[in-house]
Design a protein around this motif. Sequence first.
Motif, PDB file in Angstrom:
ATOM      1  N   THR A 178      -0.302  -2.191  -3.577  1.00  0.00           N
ATOM      2  CA  THR A 178      -0.315  -3.578  -4.503  1.00  0.00           C
ATOM      3  C   THR A 178      -1.328  -4.513  -4.580  1.00  0.00           C
ATOM      4  N   VAL A 179      -2.092  -4.441  -3.062  1.00  0.00           N
ATOM      5  CA  VAL A 179      -3.087  -5.867  -3.420  1.00  0.00           C
ATOM      6  C   VAL A 179      -4.166  -4.608  -3.943  1.00  0.00           C
ATOM      7  N   ILE A 180      -4.377  -3.087  -3.322  1.00  0.00           N
ATOM      8  CA  ILE A 180      -5.089  -3.381  -4.242  1.00  0.00           C
ATOM      9  C   ILE A 180      -5.106  -3.305  -6.086  1.00  0.00           C
ATOM     10  N   GLU A 181      -3.724  -3.218  -6.624  1.00  0.00           N
ATOM     11  CA  GLU A 181      -4.281  -3.488  -8.139  1.00  0.00           C
ATOM     12  C   GLU A 181      -4.223  -4.776  -8.968  1.00  0.00           C
ATOM     13  N   TYR A 182      -3.546  -5.435  -7.546  1.00  0.00           N
ATOM     14  CA  TYR A 182      -3.543  -7.426  -8.258  1.00  0.00           C
ATOM     15  C   TYR A 182      -5.041  -6.791  -7.960  1.00  0.00           C
ATOM     16  N   ALA A 183      -6.259  -7.140  -7.641  1.00  0.00           N
ATOM     17  CA  ALA A 183      -7.870  -7.375  -7.133  1.00  0.00           C
ATOM     18  C   ALA A 183      -8.081  -6.538  -8.676  1.00  0.00           C
ATOM     19  N   VAL A 184      -7.683  -4.688  -8.575  1.00  0.00           N
ATOM     20  CA  VAL A 184      -8.263  -4.561 -10.256  1.00  0.00           C
ATOM     21  C   VAL A 184      -7.795  -5.389 -11.579  1.00  0.00           C
ATOM     22  N   LYS A 185      -6.251  -6.345 -11.270  1.00  0.00           N
ATOM     23  CA  LYS A 185      -6.330  -6.448 -12.812  1.00  0.00           C
ATOM     24  C   LYS A 185      -7.161  -8.269 -12.784  1.00  0.00           C
ATOM     25  N   VAL A 224      -4.338   8.867   7.994  1.00  0.00           N
ATOM     26  CA  VAL A 224      -5.175  10.004   8.555  1.00  0.00           C
ATOM     27  C   VAL A 224      -4.660   9.771  10.345  1.00  0.00           C
ATOM     28  N   PRO A 225      -4.263  10.859  11.568  1.00  0.00           N
ATOM     29  CA  PRO A 225      -3.707  10.478  12.599  1.00  0.00           C
ATOM     30  C   PRO A 225      -4.796  10.097  13.113  1.00  0.00           C
ATOM     31  N   GLU A 226      -4.603   9.019  13.880  1.00  0.00           N
ATOM     32  CA  GLU A 226      -5.747   8.913  14.994  1.00  0.00           C
ATOM     33  C   GLU A 226      -5.160   8.453  16.236  1.00  0.00           C
ATOM     34  N   ASN A 227      -5.273   9.200  17.229  1.00  0.00           N
ATOM     35  CA  ASN A 227      -4.917   8.870  18.912  1.00  0.00           C
ATOM     36  C   ASN A 227      -3.896   9.642  19.072  1.00  0.00           C
ATOM     37  N   GLY A 228      -3.238  10.166  17.908  1.00  0.00           N
ATOM     38  CA  GLY A 228      -1.530  10.318  18.016  1.00  0.00           C
ATOM     39  C   GLY A 228      -1.106   9.298  17.403  1.00  0.00           C
ATOM     40  N   ASP A 229      -1.683   7.842  16.519  1.00  0.00           N
ATOM     41  CA  ASP A 229      -1.007   7.226  16.045  1.00  0.00           C
ATOM     42  C   ASP A 229      -1.401   7.748  14.176  1.00  0.00           C
ATOM     43  N   GLN A 230      -1.484   6.652  13.101  1.00  0.00           N
ATOM     44  CA  GLN A 230      -2.602   6.862  12.105  1.00  0.00           C
ATOM     45  C   GLN A 230      -2.965   5.621  11.644  1.00  0.00           C
ATOM     46  N   ILE A 231      -3.585   5.513  10.389  1.00  0.00           N
ATOM     47  CA  ILE A 231      -3.874   4.561   9.869  1.00  0.00           C
ATOM     48  C   ILE A 231      -4.256   4.490   8.765  1.00  0.00           C
ATOM     49  N   VAL A 232      -4.588   3.405   8.260  1.00  0.00           N
ATOM     50  CA  VAL A 232      -5.089   3.378   6.829  1.00  0.00           C
ATOM     51  C   VAL A 232      -6.097   3.247   6.498  1.00  0.00           C
ATOM     52  N   CYS A 233      -6.304   3.881   5.315  1.00  0.00           N
ATOM     53  CA  CYS A 233      -8.000   3.666   4.985  1.00  0.00           C
ATOM     54  C   CYS A 233      -7.864   3.838   3.191  1.00  0.00           C
ATOM     55  N   ALA A 234      -9.100   2.920   2.767  1.00  0.00           N
ATOM     56  CA  ALA A 234      -9.436   2.392   1.713  1.00  0.00           C
ATOM     57  C   ALA A 234     -10.550   3.094   0.955  1.00  0.00           C
ATOM     58  N   GLU A 235     -10.967   3.290   0.319  1.00  0.00           N
ATOM     59  CA  GLU A 235     -12.394   3.964  -0.512  1.00  0.00           C
ATOM     60  C   GLU A 235     -13.035   3.121  -1.344  1.00  0.00           C
ATOM     61  N   ILE A 236     -13.660   2.133  -1.328  1.00  0.00           N
ATOM     62  CA  ILE A 236     -13.759   2.370  -3.471  1.00  0.00           C
ATOM     63  C   ILE A 236     -15.551   2.416  -3.348  1.00  0.00           C
ATOM     64  N   THR A 287     -20.584   3.120  -1.352  1.00  0.00           N
ATOM     65  CA  THR A 287     -19.299   3.556  -0.758  1.00  0.00           C
ATOM     66  C   THR A 287     -18.452   2.949  -0.030  1.00  0.00           C
ATOM     67  N   PHE A 288     -17.693   1.902  -0.037  1.00  0.00           N
ATOM     68  CA  PHE A 288     -17.557   1.206   0.930  1.00  0.00           C
ATOM     69  C   PHE A 288     -15.707   1.442   1.699  1.00  0.00           C
ATOM     70  N   LYS A 289     -15.630   1.766   3.350  1.00  0.00           N
ATOM     71  CA  LYS A 289     -13.774   2.093   3.896  1.00  0.00           C
ATOM     72  C   LYS A 289     -14.321   1.581   4.176  1.00  0.00           C
ATOM     73  N   ILE A 290     -12.807   0.894   3.997  1.00  0.00           N
ATOM     74  CA  ILE A 290     -12.318  -0.116   4.890  1.00  0.00           C
ATOM     75  C   ILE A 290     -10.765   0.817   5.898  1.00  0.00           C
ATOM     76  N   VAL A 291     -10.895   0.481   6.889  1.00  0.00           N
ATOM     77  CA  VAL A 291     -10.274   1.091   8.111  1.00  0.00           C
ATOM     78  C   VAL A 291      -9.163   0.200   8.671  1.00  0.00           C
ATOM     79  N   LEU A 292      -7.569  -0.426   8.292  1.00  0.00           N
ATOM     80  CA  LEU A 292      -6.857  -0.975   9.329  1.00  0.00           C
ATOM     81  C   LEU A 292      -5.284  -0.253  10.519  1.00  0.00           C
TER      82      LEU A 292
END
Length: 704
Positions: A561-568, A622-634, A691-696
Amino acid sequence: MELMFKYTAYFNAAISFFLGFFVYFNGPTKRQNILLFLLSLSISLYAVFFAFSIYMPDQNISLFAVRIFHVFCLGIATFLCLFSNEIIFDNTFRKAWHYIPLITMAIVSYFLMFGDVVRGVEPVGTLPNWTVPGSQFILYFIHYGFFTTLPILLLLFYYFRTEGAKQNQIKLILIGAGLALLGGWTTFLPGWGIKVEPYGIHFIFIFQFILTYAILKYQLMNIRATLSKIGAFLAVSFIYCMGYVFLAYFYVNFFMTERPYGLIAASLLYGLISGFSFNDFRLRLQTKAERAFIVGWYDFNEVITQLTEKLSHIVEATKVFEIIKDTLKEKLEIDHIIVFAAQKDENLNLVSFGLLNGQKESAKELNIDHPFIKHYAVKKPYMDGYDNLAEELKRIIETDKYLKGTFYLPIYSSDALEGVLILGKKASEDSYTSTDLSLFKAIIYQSISIFDRIRPYEKIKKEYENTQKKLYDTDRLLARSEKIVSMANLIQEYNHEIKTPLGIMRSKLYLLPDDAGKIEDFKSIKEYLREQIDRANDIVESTLRLSRPKEHHETALDLNTVIEYAVKMSSLIGIHLTKELGTIPKIMGDKDDLQMVFMNLLKNAAEAMPDGGDLKIKTYAVPENGDQIVCAEISDTGCGIPKENMEKIFEPFFSTHVTKGRGLGLSIVFRIIREHLGKIDVSSKVGTGSTFKIVLPIKIAIDD
């Protein structure tokens, strides 16, 4: 009454003989063991001939038996005296006068058998045969009286001069010997006209049990293992015998024929099985019995083996103390153990001795000049109980609750004291035995080799820690220097950026005529000045955003949703946009800040493609060390970023555009992502795109 005297006498004879046999079997070359064996043998034979003589119908045979049991009565007095001397002084037969009791015993025994010491026998009470003293009875009286009184007096004297386990040993021997000899004096009462039956035989029974208790309780002699071994041997023998009886009974009743070949074969097979399994069965039974019935029992060899295995790979001094402490506490059932371990500086020089980490008030320390430390530092390897300490040291210990203990076990390396274990009482309240002392001595000598082995590791560890500290200090200074340089560059660029709109405003003001002109000219200049003032204000606000982050207002949000707003909100004219927004969990974040991140990235991507191009936005988890991380690539297909600029793009005021922007956008992006505990990476190739990759991290994420 006859049965009571006879059975009591025979029971005493059996107890004395087996006790003496066990003692001698356990240490046939030790003087203490030999003397107790001779004392027990004298008591045993005294009791046998006593029972034989008192009810013998033939008075001649009875008189002969009476004289013999009096000879063994002399033996009781003689060997009690020598045994007590050995208990107290540990020097029997090392001086000439130690042989006097044996010499006088031989002389008086001669007169007993061939002189007029005992003239005959006569009835006393219910006893038909008892001693009639002769004219030489005084010789017997003097020997018996002197050599029974002397050990009592010696034991009394040294009872008040000793403490702890030694005092308890003497006390028990004193009580037992006193009761036995008090009864023994009834032997002489009929000679003085007092017709009293010899009840001393019953007191000898008490003496035997008190002496046995002293042996088991205070390890007067180390025969506990022998007693348990023989007991286990008899028990296993009985079990196997009963097994064979059952086998024979079963065979005779169900399979017996005229020719007993089957029984012979079964007996041989049973014998082989018994022979091969006997010792193993005995050991198992003995071990289980000792563990079940003897409080604080442990297998010496097993403890040493376990300690060796545990300490074989240890390279830290504190771990050595912890393992020794835990092992002793478990195996010996000690209520508490306090450890003072050596504290060393960075050069491994001894500074003090402190309580082992994990104990209460671990800041407690003893300096190297403390009397308690000096006592063990100058006497290595040395260990002792509290009772054996000097009075001055005892007074010091009494004033410090951490030093109070029952036994003190110092631990050494080859050239220094490494620590002291202060042992409390055992759960059984028994004193520390000779086996315990042997274990402590083994631990002391084993620890010397262990500390000599780990010393190089400690040195390497200290050098490594010092090197790491120097590297850390160097990195910190470098980071501080870089920060100063960065701030200087920031201020320089800041001043440059501010001067640009100020210079424009100044030049426009100089263009104003001195007299009033057309109103349209003033409106045009006013609008231009307003734009430059807004530009300067934007520079100040952006710079403040870098140096003083605004307060976060985190909420659960959908990154798509944040990305959709930024595109708009972004101007992407002439650009072909592709969105691959995957299913991702919601995260916790500041909505305005994250919108600013993607708006800046989209703006930079559009500026990198002035003639149009392809822009792709992709999100996924994607999983990382047993947990998940959220990734965004532009990703864009723009001009790309030169390799030499890759490490500069996140610095304030750095920009690859000559006419556009102030180079603050990516600095702000970097700061916001870092505040969200994430990271941003970039990959780029000149002429191809970036390509910029953001990991949260999902560790900050929650579900609705």
